[in-house]
Design a protein around this motif. Structure first.
Motif, mmCIF file in Angstrom:
data_model
loop_
_atom_site.group_PDB
_atom_site.id
_atom_site.type_symbol
_atom_site.label_atom_id
_atom_site.label_comp_id
_atom_site.label_asym_id
_atom_site.label_seq_id
_atom_site.Cartn_x
_atom_site.Cartn_y
_atom_site.Cartn_z
ATOM 1 N N THR A 75 -9.382 -0.484 29.796
ATOM 2 C CA THR A 75 -10.612 -1.100 30.276
ATOM 3 C C THR A 75 -10.380 -1.804 31.601
ATOM 4 O O THR A 75 -11.218 -1.748 32.508
ATOM 5 C CB THR A 75 -11.126 -2.115 29.249
ATOM 6 N N ARG A 76 -9.220 -2.441 31.711
ATOM 7 C CA ARG A 76 -8.930 -3.156 32.948
ATOM 8 C C ARG A 76 -8.721 -2.215 34.115
ATOM 9 O O ARG A 76 -8.971 -2.541 35.267
ATOM 10 C CB ARG A 76 -7.680 -4.011 32.764
ATOM 11 N N SER A 77 -8.243 -1.003 33.819
ATOM 12 C CA SER A 77 -7.915 -0.112 34.938
ATOM 13 C C SER A 77 -8.948 0.977 35.147
ATOM 14 O O SER A 77 -8.720 1.907 35.912
ATOM 15 C CB SER A 77 -6.541 0.501 34.711
ATOM 16 N N GLY A 78 -10.082 0.867 34.466
ATOM 17 C CA GLY A 78 -11.157 1.768 34.876
ATOM 18 C C GLY A 78 -11.704 2.685 33.828
ATOM 19 O O GLY A 78 -12.571 3.482 34.127
ATOM 20 N N CYS A 79 -11.215 2.654 32.629
ATOM 21 C CA CYS A 79 -11.761 3.538 31.603
ATOM 22 C C CYS A 79 -12.287 2.713 30.448
ATOM 23 O O CYS A 79 -11.618 2.561 29.420
ATOM 24 C CB CYS A 79 -10.686 4.502 31.088
ATOM 25 N N PRO A 80 -13.463 2.158 30.591
ATOM 26 C CA PRO A 80 -13.956 1.271 29.528
ATOM 27 C C PRO A 80 -14.393 2.063 28.312
ATOM 28 O O PRO A 80 -14.948 3.161 28.436
ATOM 29 C CB PRO A 80 -15.153 0.569 30.186
ATOM 30 N N GLU A 81 -14.118 1.527 27.169
ATOM 31 C CA GLU A 81 -14.533 2.086 25.886
ATOM 32 C C GLU A 81 -14.180 3.558 25.750
ATOM 33 O O GLU A 81 -15.053 4.425 25.631
ATOM 34 C CB GLU A 81 -16.036 1.899 25.679
ATOM 35 N N PRO A 82 -12.904 3.831 25.757
ATOM 36 C CA PRO A 82 -12.543 5.248 25.595
ATOM 37 C C PRO A 82 -12.642 5.669 24.138
ATOM 38 O O PRO A 82 -12.650 4.835 23.232
ATOM 39 C CB PRO A 82 -11.083 5.278 26.083
ATOM 40 N N SER A 83 -12.690 6.932 23.915
ATOM 41 C CA SER A 83 -12.783 7.424 22.533
ATOM 42 C C SER A 83 -11.412 7.331 21.876
ATOM 43 O O SER A 83 -10.388 7.162 22.528
ATOM 44 C CB SER A 83 -13.261 8.870 22.533
ATOM 45 N N VAL A 84 -11.443 7.474 20.580
ATOM 46 C CA VAL A 84 -10.209 7.264 19.817
ATOM 47 C C VAL A 84 -9.149 8.282 20.212
ATOM 48 O O VAL A 84 -7.954 7.966 20.312
ATOM 49 C CB VAL A 84 -10.512 7.338 18.314
ATOM 50 N N ASN A 85 -9.596 9.488 20.454
ATOM 51 C CA ASN A 85 -8.634 10.522 20.838
ATOM 52 C C ASN A 85 -7.896 10.158 22.106
ATOM 53 O O ASN A 85 -6.672 10.259 22.196
ATOM 54 C CB ASN A 85 -9.358 11.859 21.031
ATOM 55 N N LEU A 86 -8.687 9.745 23.076
ATOM 56 C CA LEU A 86 -8.076 9.385 24.348
ATOM 57 C C LEU A 86 -7.091 8.249 24.179
ATOM 58 O O LEU A 86 -5.985 8.254 24.729
ATOM 59 C CB LEU A 86 -9.168 8.961 25.344
ATOM 60 N N VAL A 87 -7.539 7.257 23.422
ATOM 61 C CA VAL A 87 -6.698 6.080 23.248
ATOM 62 C C VAL A 87 -5.378 6.464 22.601
ATOM 63 O O VAL A 87 -4.295 6.059 23.029
ATOM 64 C CB VAL A 87 -7.446 5.026 22.408
ATOM 65 N N ARG A 88 -5.492 7.287 21.567
ATOM 66 C CA ARG A 88 -4.268 7.657 20.865
ATOM 67 C C ARG A 88 -3.366 8.498 21.762
ATOM 68 O O ARG A 88 -2.137 8.383 21.735
ATOM 69 C CB ARG A 88 -4.619 8.434 19.605
ATOM 70 N N LEU A 89 -3.995 9.347 22.530
ATOM 71 C CA LEU A 89 -3.211 10.200 23.411
ATOM 72 C C LEU A 89 -2.430 9.383 24.415
ATOM 73 O O LEU A 89 -1.229 9.607 24.641
ATOM 74 C CB LEU A 89 -4.153 11.178 24.133
ATOM 75 N N ILE A 90 -3.105 8.434 25.010
ATOM 76 C CA ILE A 90 -2.425 7.618 26.014
ATOM 77 C C ILE A 90 -1.366 6.740 25.362
ATOM 78 O O ILE A 90 -0.274 6.527 25.919
ATOM 79 C CB ILE A 90 -3.458 6.783 26.790
ATOM 80 N N SER A 91 -1.675 6.225 24.186
ATOM 81 C CA SER A 91 -0.672 5.418 23.483
ATOM 82 C C SER A 91 0.573 6.249 23.211
ATOM 83 O O SER A 91 1.710 5.785 23.400
ATOM 84 C CB SER A 91 -1.218 4.904 22.153
ATOM 85 N N LEU A 92 0.336 7.434 22.770
ATOM 86 C CA LEU A 92 1.469 8.302 22.446
ATOM 87 C C LEU A 92 2.282 8.617 23.684
ATOM 88 O O LEU A 92 3.527 8.605 23.653
ATOM 89 C CB LEU A 92 0.944 9.588 21.811
ATOM 90 N N ALA A 93 1.580 8.877 24.761
ATOM 91 C CA ALA A 93 2.288 9.191 25.999
ATOM 92 C C ALA A 93 3.118 7.999 26.459
ATOM 93 O O ALA A 93 4.280 8.156 26.883
ATOM 94 C CB ALA A 93 1.286 9.595 27.076
ATOM 95 N N SER A 94 2.549 6.824 26.385
ATOM 96 C CA SER A 94 3.302 5.643 26.802
ATOM 97 C C SER A 94 4.493 5.421 25.891
ATOM 98 O O SER A 94 5.580 5.038 26.334
ATOM 99 C CB SER A 94 2.404 4.404 26.779
ATOM 100 N N GLN A 95 4.261 5.645 24.611
ATOM 101 C CA GLN A 95 5.363 5.453 23.673
ATOM 102 C C GLN A 95 6.504 6.416 23.989
ATOM 103 O O GLN A 95 7.675 6.033 23.957
ATOM 104 C CB GLN A 95 4.843 5.696 22.264
ATOM 105 N N LYS A 96 6.146 7.630 24.291
ATOM 106 C CA LYS A 96 7.192 8.599 24.617
ATOM 107 C C LYS A 96 7.915 8.199 25.890
ATOM 108 O O LYS A 96 9.138 8.336 25.995
ATOM 109 C CB LYS A 96 6.580 9.986 24.777
ATOM 110 N N PHE A 97 7.164 7.721 26.832
ATOM 111 C CA PHE A 97 7.763 7.279 28.080
ATOM 112 C C PHE A 97 8.789 6.190 27.828
ATOM 113 O O PHE A 97 9.935 6.241 28.305
ATOM 114 C CB PHE A 97 6.655 6.788 29.008
ATOM 115 N N VAL A 98 8.394 5.184 27.092
ATOM 116 C CA VAL A 98 9.291 4.057 26.842
ATOM 117 C C VAL A 98 10.487 4.511 26.025
ATOM 118 O O VAL A 98 11.630 4.066 26.247
ATOM 119 C CB VAL A 98 8.526 2.925 26.121
#
Lengths: 390, 154
Positions: free
Chosen positions: B61-84
């Motif tokens: 939300t802070r960086s420009g994608c307010p109220e994303p859908s659950v799929n998107l959120v999970r996808l990005i979470s997963l990607a970040s988790q893999k990155f870390v």
């Protein structure tokens, strides 16, 4: 607003990821760095997603935008799929609420909802006025537990009232002759009920046939020859029934306190079956053994009043169950003996028999006694002070 | 991209772009979405990444994608988790290297006696992040410098 909170959440998430990889511990600054990286990554993905969407003329990013962003940052869907297949699923340690937490504002009810009739210039759909106590000064009644000192005084007062009631009851029921007086003179506690001795000592009358007031003290006068607790009880009983003039001559009215207390004490020393070890219980037991007569009830009152004293005597001895009770060691012993001598000087032999030489030198110790009384009254402060005011 | 000349018609911008879907950058991806990706995205709804949804939502939300859908959120979470976790794996490799080298190097024995535990240190992390292009080198601190702090020019 939530920056610090989510920073902490990111720390936990980073630490959990490390733990999943096999790390036993993580340095604090390393964990912070990882959390920062994590947050930056999410922000970066979001930013690129948004830019991509804007580039396509949309305002909201969709999944394709996200995929583009991920590809830019060096990840692909395939790799993600492999990642989910290989590694275990580690959910976050704690459940998180959806922030910001929205609470529905609770509106005050309108006039119509309450059923209140507003003034004519106010429509009824408007919210009602607040309660009067919120803006008007209402009387405050003092609660109960305000002043501990007052509470204590009140407790003492109540106790004193109860004691006075008991004393007045005893006054009305027990005899007011010399022997009864002697029991009371030395303890200021019994001052209130000290009555002038105006009765004749019951030399020749059967205590059960005598006037009610005189019966109790006579029952206490027991010949010392009787032994045993049950024997005592029987003696108590028999004294009333016998009208032997010889015996009654002994029973002038000097209560043999030792004998009176002895059933109690013997019972406490050796747990007699069927008798409770408490003074009260034993006194009652002795009472039960009394046979009939109108004096029976009055004795109970008197003995009931005395039992307290007995109890106090007993307890001041300390471990009364281990040591045999010695009347001479009792703190009241001297006073009782002296009072006995004062009130019934003609029965000096009996007194000597009962009390031995306890308190024989009363003349020089009279002032000491007065001082002791003062100390005692100081200890029994709450009761005595209030007595003086009555 | 089809640059329509400004005309008098006041149709909204989106409609003009919608007439030509191929004009957007994402057009290639629309067809080229891998077959398994759809399943994968659907599967994401049941998968729980380590990074909580609330965290990702907040930063998105802070960086420009307010109220994303659950799929998107999970996808990005997963990607970040893999990155870390990639970073952490690199660091783990560095620290295991250090543990194995303990027997030889006396200097390391001074501070890491016989501890075989895996601990993520900032040094290992710094080395790992360097490969990802992130520099978290601590500024040098000279104790004998009266002013303290980093040396000039570092």
């Amino acid at each position: 607003m939530y920056a610090d909170f989510f920073r902490g959440v990111a720390r936990v998430a980073a630490a959990q990821i490390c733990e999943g990889l096999g790390f036993v511990a993580v340095q604090g600054s390393a964990c912070d760095a990882l959390a920062d990286v994590l947050v930056r990554y999410i922000c970066e993905v979001g930013q690129i997603t948004h830019e991509t969407a804007e580039l396509a003329g949309r305002s909201e990013g969709n999944v394709f935008d996200v995929i583009v962003a991920l590809e830019e940052l060096g990840q692909s869907i395939e790799s993600l799929r492999e990642y989910t297949a290989d590694s275990d699923e580690i959910p976050f340690a704690r459940p998180l609420p959806r922030l910001p937490i929205t609470r529905r504002m609770r509106l005050p009810p309108s006039f119509a909802e309450i059923g209140e009739e507003p003034s004519p210039h106010i429509p009824s759909f408007l919210p009602s006025f607040p309660d009067k106590h919120t803006f008007k000064d209402t009387k405050v009644y003092e609660g109960r537990a305000n002043d501990p000192r007052k509470n204590r005084l009140m407790v003492h007062k109540e106790r004193r009232k109860g004691e006075l009631a008991l004393l007045s009851l005893q006054d009305r029921t027990r005899s007011s002759d010399a022997t009864a007086n002697y029991l009371t003179t030395d303890s200021r506690r019994w001052e209130a009920r000290a009555t002038p001795s105006n009765n004749q000592p019951t030399d020749d009358t059967n205590p059960f046939l005598a006037a009610p007031n005189q019966a109790p003290c006579n029952l206490l006068a027991l010949p010392a020859a009787e032994q045993g607790a049950s024997g005592r009880a029987l003696a108590l009983a028999h004294t009333g029934t016998k009208s032997d003039p010889e015996r009654s001559s002994e029973i002038i009215g000097i209560p043999s306190l030792l004998d009176a207390f002895e059933p109690t004490l013997v019972a406490s020393k050796s747990a007699l079956p069927g008798q409770s070890a408490s003074a009260q219980g034993t006194a009652d037991a002795t009472m039960h053994n009394l046979e009939g007569g109108e004096g029976g009830w009055q004795e109970r009152i008197f003995m009931g009043g005395e039992t307290e004293e007995v109890g106090q005597l007993k307890w001041r001895q300390g471990d009364h169950q281990s040591k045999p009770f010695k009347f001479s060691q009792c703190p009241q012993a001297r006073r009782i003996a002296q009072a006995a001598r004062n009130t019934a000087p003609e029965c000096a032999e009996e007194i000597a028999f009962q009390f031995g030489s306890i308190g024989a030198d009363d003349d020089e110790k009279r002032d000491r006694r007065a001082r002791a009384d003062a100390i005692m009254s100081g200890q029994v402060k709450g009761i005595v002070e209030d007595d003086s005011t009555t | 991209m089809n640059l329509a000349p400004p005309t008098e018609d006041h149709t909204p911008e989106e409609d003009r772009y919608d007439e030509n879907p191929k004009s957007s950058n994402v057009a290639s991806e629309t067809e080229a979405l891998p077959e398994g990706a759809e399943q994968f995205l659907a599967m994401l709804e049941e998968y729980t990444p380590t990074i909580p949804d609330a965290l990702t939502e907040y930063y998105l939300t802070r960086s420009g994608c307010p109220e994303p859908s659950v799929n998107l959120v999970r996808l990005i979470s997963l990607a970040s988790q893999k990155f870390v976790s990639d970073i952490a794996e690199e660091a783990k490799w560095y620290s295991t290297q250090r543990i194995e080298a303990t027997a030889r190097d006396k200097r390391e024995q001074g501070f890491d006696v016989k501890d075989k535990r895996l601990v993520l240190t900032t040094e290992d992390l710094a080395s790992a992040l360097k490969e990802f292009g992130v520099n978290i080198k601590k500024p040098t601190y000279f104790a004998d410098n009266p002013s303290g702090g980093p040396a000039p020019g570092s």
